[in-house]
Design a protein around this motif. Structure first.
Motif, PDB file in Angstrom:
ATOM      1  N   GLU A 148       2.172  -5.825  -2.058  1.00 48.00           N
ATOM      2  CA  GLU A 148       2.446  -5.660  -3.486  1.00 48.00           C
ATOM      3  C   GLU A 148       3.364  -4.460  -3.726  1.00 48.00           C
ATOM      4  OE1 GLU A 148       1.744  -7.564  -6.030  1.00 48.00           O
ATOM      5  OE2 GLU A 148       0.637  -9.029  -4.831  1.00 48.00           O
ATOM      6  N   ALA A 195       7.075  -4.685  -5.315  1.00 44.43           N
ATOM      7  CA  ALA A 195       7.449  -3.916  -6.505  1.00 44.43           C
ATOM      8  C   ALA A 195       8.740  -3.137  -6.271  1.00 44.43           C
ATOM      9  CB  ALA A 195       6.308  -2.974  -6.884  1.00 44.43           C
ATOM     10  N   SER A 252       6.396  -9.504 -12.291  1.00 47.11           N
ATOM     11  CA  SER A 252       5.590  -9.877 -11.130  1.00 47.11           C
ATOM     12  C   SER A 252       6.307 -11.021 -10.431  1.00 47.11           C
ATOM     13  CB  SER A 252       4.190 -10.309 -11.553  1.00 47.11           C
ATOM     14  OG  SER A 252       4.242 -11.569 -12.206  1.00 47.11           O
TER      15      SER A 252
END
Length: 466
Positions: free
Chosen positions: A23, A27, A49
């Motif tokens: 994640e 990002a 996202s």
């Protein structure tokens, strides 16, 4: 090589909280991507996202690759190299690949881990520093050649890659193996090259520590490969779009485990697989790596952390065979290649026959063959699966057709239903002359492969003329 040294190299397979780490990597990429033309056309914002973004395919990126501009990409243009696919499916496609993607430390770890794990005999790893690794892939500008040239410089201190000249033609690399096989520890090459060219020329079994192949024939022919080389074949997942993205499973020969450090992978369930090219598509449900189920098949969707491709739909169907590898004690899913998403034989809307099923049927029917390609042809009012086979010895065409049909009838429920319901044998066999595939491959560029399902019409005509 000590156990501690080996564990250090493959330790990324055992790291905890990999989901959280992915994640963070996602990002970072999304933030950079939002500032580029590619990102803006995808609707990327700094806080997007990954699930909010559309799925993509090659046609979306084509214009950027063919007419690149400095503001379109994640990195400066002078850090990109042009790579082309081998064109096994459709025409060759040019890509602009960030040099640091193929040369990233995560990719080096995956390459070295692949070499090490390919030598695991189920009880121990037999790799030693300085082992000689034979690789027969297409040279640059094809993706495999570009990637291996970079990886060779970065990770080659642990092993020696041969032939040293990656630009040698395919047949010269084959001759190199035949002359030097006693000095080679590991090998990467097509199954057909091993079984139908190298083994007959050497004339006897020989020992390898490890054998790696992406050829789909490796799984049904794994016992024959072990008889010849002393080891079961191992496999990996590698492509122009993903680089070397997975390492071999030990518990499941020809299975592989994705490296979480190279890319984020999602999966489209088989029944929703995307088989036609598109630019962007939205509202397609995907499954995360953690939620795949053994026995089910999926189409992978990849987002490399260090390249511009984002939610890129791969043209493959993979089968999840396990949620872990108990021999390696790795708690990551194991996959096997099942088929191209668009390379499944459908007859009268009854069947979904894969290349692996055909290979297995040939093996069980004891058909001596060099290679084959299949087509769906209409004869009269019915569709037929027509197999164009080059036999490796004299055969009775009626006998092998009967035996192949018998194997498919006994093992494939849909094929059996089609046969019984429409009351016909939906299989025909045509024999190709000796040397047909060898002559065909010698004229092809890129990695020599046979399109066993879905061969383009122009290439099929070329094969028949070989």
């Amino acid at each position: 090589m000590s156990s501690k040294e080996i564990i250090k190299i493959i330790s990324f397979l055992y790291e905890e909280s990999t989901g959280e780490k992915q994640e963070k990597l996602l990002a970072e990429k999304v933030k950079k991507l939002s500032q580029t033309k590619i990102g803006k056309e995808l609707g990327v914002k700094e806080t997007s996202s990954i699930q909010e973004l559309p799925l993509t395919s090659y046609p979306f990126y084509k214009k950027f690759f063919e007419n690149p501009s400095e503001d379109a990409f994640l990195y400066p243009l002078n850090q990109y190299i042009q790579v082309i696919t081998s064109g096994t499916v459709g025409k060759s496609k040019p890509y602009l690949v960030y040099r640091g993607f193929y040369g990233d430390q995560a990719m080096v770890e995956t390459l070295v881990s692949t070499m090490i794990l390919s030598t695991h005999d189920g009880e121990k790893i037999n790799f030693r520093p300085g082992d000689v690794c034979y690789v027969n892939v297409a040279p640059a500008p094809y993706g495999a050649g570009v990637g291996l040239e970079l990886l060779k410089r970065l990770g080659g201190s642990l092993f020696k890659m041969v032939p040293e000249d990656f630009n040698l033609p395919f047949h010269a690399k084959v001759e190199y193996f035949i002359k030097n096989y006693e000095k080679i520890d590991l090998a990467y090459m097509p199954v057909a090259t091993l079984l139908d060219t190298i083994y007959p020329r050497i004339g006897k079994p020989f020992k390898l520590k490890g054998y790696v192949s992406q050829d789909r024939a490796a799984d049904p022919l794994k016992n024959k490969i072990k008889e010849i080389t002393g080891v079961f074949p191992t496999s990996l997942y590698a492509s122009t779009e993903t680089g070397l993205a997975a390492v071999p499973s030990v518990e499941y020969p020809t299975g592989f485990i994705f490296s979480w450090k190279i890319m984020y992978v999602e999966f489209i369930p088989e029944e929703n697989a995307l088989t036609e090219e598109f630019e962007k598509v939205e509202n397609v449900e995907t499954v995360s790596l953690q939620k795949v189920e053994p026995g089910k098949r999926y189409q992978p969707v990849v987002t490399p952390f260090k390249w511009d491709l984002t939610r890129y739909v791969m043209p493959d169907l993979l089968e999840c065979v396990s949620k872990n590898d108990k021999i390696l004690n790795v708690s990551l899913p194991v996959f096997k290649f099942y088929a191209r998403a668009d390379k499944i034989i459908s007859l009268q809307n009854f069947t979904r026959i894969s290349e692996n099923e055909l290979l297995t049927a040939l093996e069980k029917a004891k058909v001596p063959f060099i290679d084959f390609t299949v087509r769906v042809e209409i004869h009269g009012t019915k569709e037929y699966l027509v197999m164009y086979i080059e036999p490796s010895q004299s055969v009775d065409i009626d006998e092998i057709q009967k035996n192949i049909h018998k194997e498919l009838y006994e093992t494939d429920n849909d094929y059996r239903s089609l046969t019984d319901f429409l009351k016909y044998v939906p299989l025909k066999v045509q024999l190709l002359p000796q040397g047909a595939f060898k002559r065909y491959l010698e004229r092809r560029g890129g990695i020599p492969k046979i399109e066993r399902i879905g061969m383009r019409e122009d290439r099929f005509k070329e094969l028949l003329q070989s």
